[in-house]
Write an enzyme that holds these catalytic residues in place. Structure first.
Site, PDB file in Angstrom:
ATOM      1  N   ARG A 175     -21.165 -17.223 -36.442  1.00 20.68           N
ATOM      2  CA  ARG A 175     -20.674 -18.593 -36.339  1.00 20.68           C
ATOM      3  C   ARG A 175     -19.313 -18.559 -35.653  1.00 20.68           C
ATOM      4  O   ARG A 175     -18.280 -18.730 -36.278  1.00 20.68           O
ATOM      5  CB  ARG A 175     -20.552 -19.238 -37.724  1.00 20.68           C
ATOM      6  CG  ARG A 175     -20.284 -20.738 -37.688  1.00 20.68           C
ATOM      7  CD  ARG A 175     -19.759 -21.246 -39.003  1.00 20.68           C
ATOM      8  NE  ARG A 175     -18.518 -20.606 -39.388  1.00 20.68           N
ATOM      9  CZ  ARG A 175     -17.312 -20.984 -38.945  1.00 20.68           C
ATOM     10  NH1 ARG A 175     -17.192 -21.967 -38.079  1.00 20.68           N
ATOM     11  NH2 ARG A 175     -16.223 -20.372 -39.369  1.00 20.68           N
TER      12      ARG A 175
ATOM     13  N   ASP B  85     -10.556 -15.756 -43.465  1.00 18.18           N
ATOM     14  CA  ASP B  85      -9.648 -16.734 -42.883  1.00 18.18           C
ATOM     15  C   ASP B  85     -10.297 -18.102 -42.735  1.00 18.18           C
ATOM     16  O   ASP B  85      -9.620 -19.121 -42.856  1.00 18.18           O
ATOM     17  CB  ASP B  85      -9.144 -16.243 -41.525  1.00 18.18           C
ATOM     18  CG  ASP B  85      -8.047 -17.139 -40.976  1.00 18.18           C
ATOM     19  OD1 ASP B  85      -7.102 -17.423 -41.715  1.00 18.18           O
ATOM     20  OD2 ASP B  85      -8.153 -17.552 -39.810  1.00 18.18           O
ATOM     21  N   ASP B  86     -11.606 -18.158 -42.465  1.00 21.69           N
ATOM     22  CA  ASP B  86     -12.277 -19.452 -42.328  1.00 21.69           C
ATOM     23  C   ASP B  86     -12.265 -20.218 -43.648  1.00 21.69           C
ATOM     24  O   ASP B  86     -12.087 -21.439 -43.668  1.00 21.69           O
ATOM     25  CB  ASP B  86     -13.728 -19.254 -41.874  1.00 21.69           C
ATOM     26  CG  ASP B  86     -13.810 -18.504 -40.567  1.00 21.69           C
ATOM     27  OD1 ASP B  86     -13.204 -18.966 -39.590  1.00 21.69           O
ATOM     28  OD2 ASP B  86     -14.451 -17.439 -40.526  1.00 21.69           O
TER      29      ASP B  86
ATOM     30  N   GLU C 288     -14.126 -12.876 -40.600  1.00 27.56           N
ATOM     31  CA  GLU C 288     -13.899 -13.963 -39.652  1.00 27.56           C
ATOM     32  C   GLU C 288     -15.212 -14.440 -39.050  1.00 27.56           C
ATOM     33  O   GLU C 288     -16.022 -13.636 -38.575  1.00 27.56           O
ATOM     34  CB  GLU C 288     -12.965 -13.481 -38.531  1.00 27.56           C
ATOM     35  CG  GLU C 288     -12.590 -14.538 -37.528  1.00 27.56           C
ATOM     36  CD  GLU C 288     -11.594 -15.543 -38.067  1.00 27.56           C
ATOM     37  OE1 GLU C 288     -11.440 -16.617 -37.443  1.00 27.56           O
ATOM     38  OE2 GLU C 288     -10.961 -15.277 -39.102  1.00 27.56           O
ATOM     39  N   ASP C 289     -15.425 -15.746 -39.064  1.00 26.24           N
ATOM     40  CA  ASP C 289     -16.544 -16.395 -38.388  1.00 26.24           C
ATOM     41  C   ASP C 289     -17.912 -15.872 -38.834  1.00 26.24           C
ATOM     42  O   ASP C 289     -18.795 -15.591 -38.025  1.00 26.24           O
ATOM     43  CB  ASP C 289     -16.395 -16.274 -36.865  1.00 26.24           C
ATOM     44  CG  ASP C 289     -15.344 -17.236 -36.340  1.00 26.24           C
ATOM     45  OD1 ASP C 289     -14.775 -17.986 -37.141  1.00 26.24           O
ATOM     46  OD2 ASP C 289     -15.081 -17.239 -35.127  1.00 26.24           O
TER      47      ASP C 289
ATOM     48  N   LYS D 255      -7.670 -12.280 -32.691  1.00 26.15           N
ATOM     49  CA  LYS D 255      -7.016 -12.489 -33.986  1.00 26.15           C
ATOM     50  C   LYS D 255      -5.963 -11.419 -34.234  1.00 26.15           C
ATOM     51  O   LYS D 255      -4.848 -11.710 -34.690  1.00 26.15           O
ATOM     52  CB  LYS D 255      -8.080 -12.438 -35.086  1.00 26.15           C
ATOM     53  CG  LYS D 255      -7.719 -13.185 -36.342  1.00 26.15           C
ATOM     54  CD  LYS D 255      -8.029 -14.655 -36.179  1.00 26.15           C
ATOM     55  CE  LYS D 255      -7.905 -15.415 -37.461  1.00 26.15           C
ATOM     56  NZ  LYS D 255      -8.331 -16.809 -37.338  1.00 26.15           N
TER      57      LYS D 255
ATOM     58  N   TYR E 272      -6.168 -16.841 -27.926  1.00 22.19           N
ATOM     59  CA  TYR E 272      -7.026 -17.277 -29.029  1.00 22.19           C
ATOM     60  C   TYR E 272      -7.548 -18.672 -28.729  1.00 22.19           C
ATOM     61  O   TYR E 272      -7.854 -18.980 -27.581  1.00 22.19           O
ATOM     62  CB  TYR E 272      -6.270 -17.179 -30.366  1.00 22.19           C
ATOM     63  CG  TYR E 272      -7.235 -17.034 -31.513  1.00 22.19           C
ATOM     64  CD1 TYR E 272      -8.104 -15.943 -31.575  1.00 22.19           C
ATOM     65  CD2 TYR E 272      -7.321 -17.984 -32.516  1.00 22.19           C
ATOM     66  CE1 TYR E 272      -9.026 -15.817 -32.602  1.00 22.19           C
ATOM     67  CE2 TYR E 272      -8.232 -17.860 -33.542  1.00 22.19           C
ATOM     68  CZ  TYR E 272      -9.092 -16.779 -33.578  1.00 22.19           C
ATOM     69  OH  TYR E 272     -10.008 -16.657 -34.588  1.00 22.19           O
TER      70      TYR E 272
ATOM     71  N   ASN F  29     -12.941 -26.703 -34.369  1.00 21.00           N
ATOM     72  CA  ASN F  29     -12.688 -26.030 -33.092  1.00 21.00           C
ATOM     73  C   ASN F  29     -14.011 -25.764 -32.388  1.00 21.00           C
ATOM     74  O   ASN F  29     -15.044 -25.610 -33.050  1.00 21.00           O
ATOM     75  CB  ASN F  29     -11.969 -24.694 -33.326  1.00 21.00           C
ATOM     76  CG  ASN F  29     -10.490 -24.873 -33.582  1.00 21.00           C
ATOM     77  OD1 ASN F  29      -9.826 -25.583 -32.852  1.00 21.00           O
ATOM     78  ND2 ASN F  29      -9.991 -24.238 -34.622  1.00 21.00           N
TER      79      ASN F  29
END
Length: 631
Positions: free
Chosen positions: A211, A323-324, A300-301, A229, A158, A469
């Site tokens: 993203r 999760d973000d 996610e993202d 993930k 990851y 990140n």
């Protein structure tokens, strides 16, 4: 004459394949079927007709039949491959070019700056490639290694290495993993999900690639994020690897560089927007939750435009979380409780803190919102909690004078007369004298030496949390924070950072990594069977982290527990998540309710029994008497 002859294939002969040969007649520009025997052999693809005995993923795992991304669309449909391969069909010529590049150059064709800027070394990429190959060969061994070497391998599978893998996913692609849902699959997704070979799925992670980390729009290449993930779901949270599903929703990409790449496997079109976009995502959610209604679905993202609206759209009808937005928020709150403990203060001291936050995106505002909820738990009103935050984006400080304020930003826009719209970061720090800096802007070294020096001037133990990140996008490094804060910073970052020494004193770095939260949160939500992830469940997960930090770790300045015991951490997070679900009436698993009624330890044992541990099992053939269902 044999029209097809390869090991393991059913043969079509001159006498037994009249239908097939008749179909070839048009391909031979109308030449009569009887003339075929007079033709010398030429390696033309349409000559080779084979009958595949298997369907779906079994075709892709058969080296004789597998064409990878070259399976034409009509073939994908009739062989049950739709969704198991990236949307775009590559030709054999394109596949050959990619294979020869790897043959001649290895990884030399990958821009070295991608590695350096992302905080990834060549050794990281070598290990990533090896682990991918091992996972393809022996999944049980792969996960056993991951579980027993989690701290070493988590940064490989990851962040930060996964960022490099996503940038180059179209070049690194070897075999399918997960499912692809594209705008071209509109109206077909409910049937496509049945191409996935596993009957049961407990956890699904999906991205639209818009993203990816701090790297921007990577389109279909973003599938690397759900894959990585879910490896953490297995290694940290105890999910069964045969019951997880990584997905990407391909609605195009605005990354022109990718659209011009000959090997890019996604749709080469600009992203869909507005209602057309939401129609695709709605169909995806209905399809996967229709087949697997008990699964946890993690977004996610997704970019800021869609992250919060999608969460609000589904979170009350399905077991969904982002999760973000929520995982990052829970991790930040957990780290702040750890920071209170490091400073020798009680958890209630959270309400006394003053925050300057860089980044007003979905992640940044998710963090702000959850910290504020924690402050409210400790006695502040929502308005008082909101007044403790100073949020900036690339236009400077956000005040109520800002036009077109997003709904999730508006409650935290400054309303006081002292705050000026667009005020610079350094001026805000100088005026406000905050106790903590939190960075989620993804724009690099924004925590300047001057700002860090001011933080040390105003606070005995300044809290510095650059959470962006990958490493290249961090607001400051650990070494910089300790240097300019005279070794007194309580530090946590999104990407891993080494411990440093200042004036002979060891300064410990902590990683504000979402894996502290999301594997256990997902396991707890799944086992609760409540079909929802509430804010109280998230808060309980965050508050549980400080319980796992040892006195020795606190003395070193660590605000998170040691990642070596990630299984224990995830188990405790799952326990507290399920207890919070029970308090709200969302614990619908009767077995879990019974165990909880007997005490926390019984529920802990129940969760532990449901956590997968990778080990070899005895194999028997299908149809063996021992495989019969019990009467």
């Amino acid at each position: 004459m044999l029209l097809a002859q390869r090991s393991g294939r059913r043969l079509l002969s001159h006498g037994g394949a009249v239908g097939a040969a008749g179909a070839l007649e048009s391909l031979w520009a109308g030449r009569p079927y009887s003339d075929l025997a007079s033709f010398p052999y030429e390696p033309k693809e349409f000559l080779d007709i084979s009958v595949a005995r298997s369907r779906g993923v079994d075709v892709l795992h058969d080296p004789v039949f597998n064409k990878g991304t070259a399976h034409p669309l009509v073939e994908r449909e009739r062989l049950g491959l739709r969704g198991l391969l990236p949307p775009r069909v590559l030709t054999m010529e394109q596949q050959k070019a990619r294979a020869l590049d790897r043959y001649w150059h290895g990884q030399d064709w990958i821009d070295p700056s991608q590695i350096e800027s992302g905080g990834v070394a060549h050794e990281h990429t070598r290990k990533w490639l090896y682990l991918q190959e091992l996972q393809d060969r022996n999944e049980t061994l792969f996960y056993r290694l991951l579980c027993e070497n989690f701290v070493e391998m988590a940064p490989i599978i990851y962040t930060p290495t996964v960022g490099w893998a996503c940038i180059n996913y179209h070049k690194l692609y070897r075999r399918p993993r997960g499912m692809y849902f594209s705008a071209n699959d509109r109206g077909e997704m409910a049937s496509m999900v049945w191409n996935w070979p596993h009957e049961n799925v407990d956890a699904i992670v999906v991205t639209d690639g818009s993203r990816i980390l701090g790297l921007g729009d990577l389109g279909t290449n973003g599938l690397g994020i759900p894959v990585g993930k879910l490896d953490l779901y297995v290694g940290a949270g105890g999910f069964n690897p045969g019951r997880v599903l990584p997905c990407v929703i391909d609605v195009g990409t605005n990354n022109e560089m990718l659209r011009n790449e000959p090997w890019y496997m996604g749709l080469k079109q600009p992203r869909l927007r507005g209602d057309a976009y939401y129609e695709i995502v709605d169909e995806f959610v209905q399809a996967v939750m229709g087949r697997w209604p008990r699964a946890v679905l993690q977004f996610e993202d997704f970019n800021i435009e869609h992250a919060s609206p999608l969460l609000d759209r589904y979170r009350y009808s399905h077991c969904v979380f982002n999760d973000d937005v929520q995982g990052t928020a829970g991790t930040a709150v957990g780290g702040l409780y750890g920071a209170m403990a490091v400073a020798g203060k009680p958890p209630s001291a959270l309400a006394d803190q003053k925050f300057v936050v860089l980044g007003a995106g979905s992640a940044g505002m998710g963090v702000v919102s959850m910290i504020a909820q924690g402050m409210v738990k400790h006695g502040l009103s929502p308005q008082e909690a909101a007044s403790r935050f100073y949020v900036l984006n690339h236009h400077g400080l956000i005040t109520e004078q800002r036009a077109d304020l997003e709904p999730h930003v508006k409650p935290f826009a400054r309303k006081d007369a002292d705050s000026k719209e667009g005020e610079s970061f350094i001026d805000v720090v100088r005026r406000v004298k905050p106790t903590a800096l939190i960075g989620l802007a993804g724009a690099g070294r924004l925590f300047t030496p001057d700002a860090l020096k001011l933080m040390a001037q105003y606070n005995e133990r300044p809290i510095i949390m650059p959470m962006s990140n990958p490493t290249s996008k961090m607001e400051c490094t650990h070494a910089e924070a300790q240097k300019y804060c005279q070794g007194r910073a309580i530090f946590a970052s999104g990407s891993p950072q080494p411990d440093v020494e200042v004036d002979g004193k060891k300064c410990a770095a902590s990683q504000a990594n979402n894996m502290y939260i999301f594997p256990g949160l997902a396991m707890g939500a799944f086992l609760a069977r409540g079909n929802i992830v509430t804010d109280n469940m998230l808060m309980a997960a965050a508050e549980s982290l400080v319980e796992e930090i040892t006195p020795e770790e606190l003395a070193e300045g660590r605000v998170y527990p040691n990642m070596h015991k990630i299984r224990s951490i995830s188990l405790n997070v799952a326990l507290e998540t399920m207890k919070a679900a029970a308090e709200e009436g969302h614990l619908h698993n009767e077995n879990a309710m019974r165990e909880l009624s007997r005490g926390d330890e019984n529920l802990r044992n129940y969760i532990h029994k449901h956590m997968f541990w990778p080990q070899y099992s005895n194999l028997i053939p299908a149809g063996h008497p021992n495989t019969a269902s019990p009467v």
